[in-house]
Design a protein around this motif. Structure first.
Motif, mmCIF file in Angstrom:
data_model
loop_
_atom_site.group_PDB
_atom_site.id
_atom_site.type_symbol
_atom_site.label_atom_id
_atom_site.label_comp_id
_atom_site.label_asym_id
_atom_site.label_seq_id
_atom_site.Cartn_x
_atom_site.Cartn_y
_atom_site.Cartn_z
ATOM 1 N N TRP A 93 0.871 -1.172 0.000
ATOM 2 C CA TRP A 93 0.000 0.000 0.000
ATOM 3 C C TRP A 93 0.900 1.211 0.000
ATOM 4 C CZ3 TRP A 93 -5.049 1.360 -0.212
ATOM 5 C CH2 TRP A 93 -5.408 2.618 0.264
ATOM 6 N N VAL A 129 -6.432 -4.818 -0.094
ATOM 7 C CA VAL A 129 -5.265 -4.720 0.804
ATOM 8 C C VAL A 129 -5.731 -4.196 2.175
ATOM 9 C CG1 VAL A 129 -3.107 -3.474 1.252
ATOM 10 C CG2 VAL A 129 -3.537 -4.441 -1.009
ATOM 11 N N LEU A 130 -6.553 -3.159 2.162
ATOM 12 C CA LEU A 130 -7.061 -2.600 3.427
ATOM 13 C C LEU A 130 -7.934 -3.608 4.165
ATOM 14 C CD1 LEU A 130 -8.001 0.991 2.203
ATOM 15 C CD2 LEU A 130 -6.286 0.449 3.957
ATOM 16 N N HIS A 156 -8.089 -6.902 3.921
ATOM 17 C CA HIS A 156 -7.342 -8.051 4.452
ATOM 18 C C HIS A 156 -6.552 -7.648 5.693
ATOM 19 C CE1 HIS A 156 -8.232 -11.293 1.694
ATOM 20 N NE2 HIS A 156 -8.022 -10.501 0.659
ATOM 21 N N ARG A 157 -6.003 -6.456 5.677
ATOM 22 C CA ARG A 157 -5.268 -6.010 6.870
ATOM 23 C C ARG A 157 -6.234 -5.855 8.048
ATOM 24 N NH1 ARG A 157 -1.075 -7.347 9.149
ATOM 25 N NH2 ARG A 157 -0.229 -5.850 10.608
ATOM 26 N N ALA A 184 -7.016 -9.052 9.745
ATOM 27 C CA ALA A 184 -5.996 -9.508 10.695
ATOM 28 C C ALA A 184 -6.197 -8.880 12.074
ATOM 29 C CB ALA A 184 -4.610 -9.155 10.169
ATOM 30 N N TYR A 185 -7.001 -7.831 12.117
ATOM 31 C CA TYR A 185 -7.226 -7.134 13.387
ATOM 32 C C TYR A 185 -8.596 -7.419 14.003
ATOM 33 C CZ TYR A 185 -2.995 -4.334 12.831
ATOM 34 O OH TYR A 185 -1.689 -3.922 12.727
ATOM 35 N N ALA A 212 -6.332 -0.628 10.233
ATOM 36 C CA ALA A 212 -5.661 -0.902 8.951
ATOM 37 C C ALA A 212 -5.314 0.390 8.221
ATOM 38 C CB ALA A 212 -6.566 -1.783 8.084
ATOM 39 N N GLU A 224 -2.494 2.295 10.094
ATOM 40 C CA GLU A 224 -1.210 1.595 9.990
ATOM 41 C C GLU A 224 -0.635 1.700 8.575
ATOM 42 O OE1 GLU A 224 -1.420 -2.630 10.344
ATOM 43 O OE2 GLU A 224 0.743 -2.853 10.529
ATOM 44 N N LEU A 225 -1.469 1.449 7.576
ATOM 45 C CA LEU A 225 -0.954 1.421 6.208
ATOM 46 C C LEU A 225 -0.608 2.816 5.697
ATOM 47 C CD1 LEU A 225 -3.164 -1.382 4.628
ATOM 48 C CD2 LEU A 225 -0.800 -1.532 5.398
#
Ligand code: CP
Length: 384
Positions: free
Chosen positions: A39, A57-58, A60-61, A64-65, A371, A374-375
């Protein structure tokens, strides 16, 4: 039903323009783009123009949270934003977005500073750009901005970007995240709504929403949520239909990539999710629908005023009652971005009923905002 029929034609999409040439088309971010598995955007101002790959991408991240077995949340060790500062600048009221950004930032290890707008120098006439550039000069890593004006986040992003000049000993530009600007966009809401639909229909592995049909019901003309939802859901493959009286869902809304319908009872049995929007009485007189640069006008404000006066009729034709919800498909969910006008656009029994995903949406909001922070902050690079 007598209300809400526009007498002017053609109806154009209401004011959503932000700043010419900025923001909406490319997601409005400095450093736009996505590397494989990565990203590169440093700000998130909107979802319109983001690719499906970027959205995934966002998402999926965020997955994970969410606290599942693959969660990276559990141990203290995971604090990628430790030592970072996130400033929240809410020039307009909020409960969910404001607090969930704070929870998200703190879960990532960042410190949150909140501008108390009511007791700030905004009251002395300081502009939003001066406010933002001063907060940026304090060295914050991210700024989360909500404002009643469409385009406010784009303006802030441009201002801090323009002033960042290491050669003149000015610090780097911070990440700017749009937490809702007027009727324009509410990108993290669009993401959390997409996540909620993907979860309900077992699409978390791919975030491919092909084959799903989603209805967005009610005050679409006033709604930044609708714009972000349409951008995200259609990019991910879903079909979207906006439903409401013509004054709140004019035909030109279709230019955003959705279908338009005016008969909720005909649409409801065929959808997999319904997002019911709050009737935004406070925006019906704000003049944005008449702004020439937005191509708006078309009587939106006057019609909306009549709509406000016809709440009972709205409820009768477009309110999500228990009886209507019972006619939805098995597995179809009911969503609302909040706050809910219970008994108007949605009955309490539906909001709290078995189809309701309203609190799932809120919960996902934290993971989505983790996400995004962080990204976007990560994309600024280690030195920033
Ligand atoms: N959904 C949403 O934006 O809610 P708040 O206005 O409470 O932040």
């Amino acid at each position: 039903m007598t209300m809400a029929r526009s007498r002017r034609s053609p109806v154009t999409v209401p004011a959503v323009s932000t700043v010419p040439g900025a923001g909406a088309r490319d997601g409005g971010a400095r450093g736009a783009g996505v590397r494989p598995g990565g990203w590169t955007r440093t700000s998130l101002l909107g979802l319109e123009g983001l690719s499906a790959e970027e959205l995934r991408v966002l998402l999926h991240r965020a997955r994970a949270y969410t606290g599942g077995p693959d969660s990276v949340l559990e141990p203290e060790a995971s604090a990628p934003l430790r030592g970072r500062f996130v400033a929240t600048l809410f020039f307009e009221d909020s409960t969910r977005t404001r607090l969930s950004f704070a929870v998200a930032a703190q879960r990532l290890g960042a410190q949150v500073i909140d501008l108390a707008v009511a007791s700030s120098s905004v009251n002395k006439g300081e502009t939003i750009t001066d406010t933002a550039t001063n907060v940026n000069a304090m060295g914050v890593d991210a700024m989360v901005v909500r404002h009643r004006a469409s385009g406010a986040a784009v303006i802030v992003d441009r201002a801090v970007g323009a002033l960042a000049d290491p050669a003149r000993r000015r610090g780097p530009a911070c990440t700017v995240v749009n937490a809702g600007d007027g009727r324009h966009e509410h990108p993290t809401q669009g993401l959390l709504d997409a996540y909620t639909i993907a979860e309900a229909h077992q699409r978390l592995e791919t975030f491919d929403l092909s084959g799903l049909r989603v209805a967005i019901v009610g005050d679409v003309i006033s709604s930044r949520v609708a714009r972000s939802d349409i951008a995200a859901l259609t990019a991910l493959g879903a079909e979207v239909v906006c439903v409401g009286p013509p004054a709140l869902v004019p035909p030109a809304i279709a230019s955003l990539g959705c279908a338009v319908a005016h008969d909720l009872d005909a649409v409801l049995p065929g959808v997999d999710a319904v997002q019911v929007l709050r009737i935004q009485f406070e925006r019906h007189d704000d003049g944005e629908a008449r702004r020439p640069e937005g191509g708006g006008g078309a009587g939106g404000t006057g019609e909306a005023r009549r709509t406000a006066a016809s709440a009972r009729e709205f409820r009768e034709c477009f309110g999500l009652s228990e009886a209507r919800a019972a006619r939805m498909r098995p597995g179809a969910i009911v969503m609302h971005p909040g706050p809910i006008n219970r008994g108007l656009e949605m009955d309490a029994a539906v909001a709290d009923g078995p189809r309701s995903a309203v609190l799932r949406q809120v919960g996902h909001g934290v993971a989505i905002r983790m996400a995004v922070l962080e990204l976007c902050i990560g994309a600024r690079g280690p030195g920033a």
